[in-house]
Design an enzyme around this catalytic site. Sequence first.
Site, mmCIF file in Angstrom:
data_model
loop_
_atom_site.group_PDB
_atom_site.id
_atom_site.type_symbol
_atom_site.label_atom_id
_atom_site.label_comp_id
_atom_site.label_asym_id
_atom_site.label_seq_id
_atom_site.Cartn_x
_atom_site.Cartn_y
_atom_site.Cartn_z
ATOM 1 N N ALA A 161 -10.567 61.743 108.548
ATOM 2 C CA ALA A 161 -10.807 61.814 107.107
ATOM 3 C C ALA A 161 -10.937 63.252 106.635
ATOM 4 O O ALA A 161 -10.651 63.556 105.475
ATOM 5 C CB ALA A 161 -12.064 61.024 106.741
ATOM 6 N N GLU B 282 2.814 64.291 119.578
ATOM 7 C CA GLU B 282 3.492 65.192 120.514
ATOM 8 C C GLU B 282 2.527 66.228 121.083
ATOM 9 O O GLU B 282 2.555 66.522 122.277
ATOM 10 C CB GLU B 282 4.661 65.910 119.812
ATOM 11 C CG GLU B 282 5.716 64.990 119.278
ATOM 12 C CD GLU B 282 5.501 64.547 117.833
ATOM 13 O OE1 GLU B 282 6.499 64.265 117.152
ATOM 14 O OE2 GLU B 282 4.325 64.473 117.372
ATOM 15 N N CYS C 229 7.322 67.341 113.792
ATOM 16 C CA CYS C 229 7.034 68.309 112.727
ATOM 17 C C CYS C 229 7.164 69.733 113.274
ATOM 18 O O CYS C 229 7.317 69.947 114.477
ATOM 19 C CB CYS C 229 5.635 68.063 112.159
ATOM 20 S SG CYS C 229 4.284 68.603 113.243
ATOM 21 N N CYS D 286 4.590 70.748 115.985
ATOM 22 C CA CYS D 286 4.891 70.130 117.290
ATOM 23 C C CYS D 286 6.106 70.785 117.935
ATOM 24 O O CYS D 286 6.134 70.975 119.153
ATOM 25 C CB CYS D 286 5.097 68.630 117.130
ATOM 26 S SG CYS D 286 3.558 67.758 116.773
#
Length: 160
Positions: free
Chosen positions: A66, A75, A112, A115
């Site tokens: 959160a 990854e 992404c 990663c």
Amino acid sequence: MKKQSVHLEFTTYENLSELPANVASLMQEAIIARDQAYAPYSKFKVGAAILLENGAVVTGSNQENAAYPSGLCAERVAVFYAGAKYPGVAVKTVAVTACNENKDNLHPIPPCGACRQSLAEYEMLANNNIELFFMGAEGAIFKSDSIKDLLPFTFDKNFL
């Protein structure tokens, strides 16, 4: 001024049944990891499975929090665990799958940027190309022969 281009090459498999058996098995491990992801906020679940040079398979799933951005991608969960548990053992192959519970993801979804950079570090560390297979929830799978194909202008230790 000189214009330059970067050439990227990928192999496409239409579905899991087209993959070599060992890669299909690795992708199945990634799917299991994806299904165990903790993604209550984004509903975007990712699973990764890594085959190491010693034959060990390490998996990871994304873990949200959160308190954004305290979570971590699948990854990086997997590759950091592999680095901690098997230091000095090269990463050979990575399988990644992602799905969004709110919509169909049938197109391959790549890692992404963070990663990609993390995987590139392990590729450079071992001086060994890492095969990367990635897919959406189902359907086609893309294969890259090296992380450099996804991150051609890699930032590495030589810049430091």
